[in-house]
Design an enzyme around this catalytic site. Structure first.
Site, PDB file in Angstrom:
ATOM      1  CD  GLU A  44      -2.546   1.158   2.738  1.00 42.90           C
ATOM      2  OE1 GLU A  44      -3.657   1.696   2.761  1.00 42.90           O
ATOM      3  OE2 GLU A  44      -2.032   0.597   3.739  1.00 42.90           O
ATOM      4  CE  LYS A 110      -7.276   1.363   3.431  1.00 40.81           C
ATOM      5  NZ  LYS A 110      -6.127   1.961   4.155  1.00 40.81           N
ATOM      6  CB  CYS A 144      -4.233  -1.640   4.318  1.00 36.36           C
ATOM      7  SG  CYS A 144      -3.258  -1.605   5.854  1.00 36.36           S
TER       8      CYS A 144
END
Length: 259
Positions: A44, A110, A144
């Site tokens: 990330e 995300k 994540c």
């Protein structure tokens, strides 16, 4: 069908907010990969570290880092994936890119922004999953904090074969990282790969990596802690198909719709 999938996971010590230094580091690591590779996965925010300064660091889709990714994909005949700080239409995204050597680009923004570190105050959340494809495999791309939300990753029926998480996941919560990756593999009857960083970031958070790969029964295939690493795993489609046919648990799953 006995297709193989070669995934190379790169676990770096990211240089804090230094795009040039990071691209240079990754260029050397990618060039050093030997053997076949379909996908090369970076963590990330691989060009900056997990920074809350997009005003200073964000790049457009035709900027330096995306162009670099496209060049690397062509030069090394592989798909390059990882997340970057991207600016588009006046908004900032923690955007995972899937860049193919033919120039096509897949995008996953995300969805679960890490409010604990105020990510939600700087970035705009995505709303759409991306299940990418290569060599007969389907790969669900996640970033994540998404790992903590199993509904978002749920394999409804037979949607995908691999879950791929790119992360900057700190050492303090490494137990959660390893446990949840393994749980995602078991509950979705899929391969799970998680790629993380090592070292210390500019906010003094420590990272030990623990990049790892689990099989569809939750068995650990590979893990690396505490050091910079570049490792290729070869996944077997026939093994996945055997597990799903012998243990057809996904058939009994709850039906639901994501809003």
């Amino acid at each position: 069908a006995g297709e193989q999938l070669h995934i190379t996971l790169i676990q770096p010590d990211i240089v804090w907010e230094n795009i040039a230094a990071n691209l240079q580091q990754f260029e050397k690591m990618i060039a050093a990969i030997t053997g076949p590779k379909h996908i090369v996965a970076l963590p990330e925010m691989f060009s900056t570290g997990f920074s809350m300064a997009p005003e200073r660091l964000a790049e457009p889709m035709d900027g330096r880092s995306v162009t670099w990714m496209a060049d690397m994909a062509v030069k090394h005949s592989c798909i390059l994936t990882g997340s970057l700080i991207i600016e588009e239409d006046g908004k900032y995204y923690n955007r995972m890119l899937w860049i193919q050597p033919d120039g096509r680009i897949g995008i996953y923004d995300k969805r679960h922004l890490f409010a604990y570190a105020h990510e939600d105050q700087h970035y705009t959340a995505g709303q759409t999953r991306l299940i990418a494809q290569v060599n007969g495999w389907r790969i669900n791309l996640q970033v994540c904090y998404d790992l903590r939300f199993p509904v978002w990753a749920r394999n409804q029926g037979d949607e995908y074969d691999v879950l791929l998480y790119v992360a900057n996941w700190p050492e303090a919560r490494s137990l959660a990282w390893r446990t949840l990756l393994q749980a995602r593999a078991i509950e979705n009857q899929c391969y799970v790969a998680g790629v993380n960083r090592v070292g210390k970031d500019g906010k003094d958070f420590n990272y030990i990596g623990d990049s790892c790969v689990f099989g569809p029964l939750g068995e650990q295939i590979w893990q690396q802690s505490n050091e910079v690493a570049c490792h290729t795993v070869t996944l077997q489609k026939v093994d996945l198909q055997n597990v799903r046919s012998k243990l057809p648990f996904l058939n009994d799953a709850d039906k639901f719709m994501l809003l």
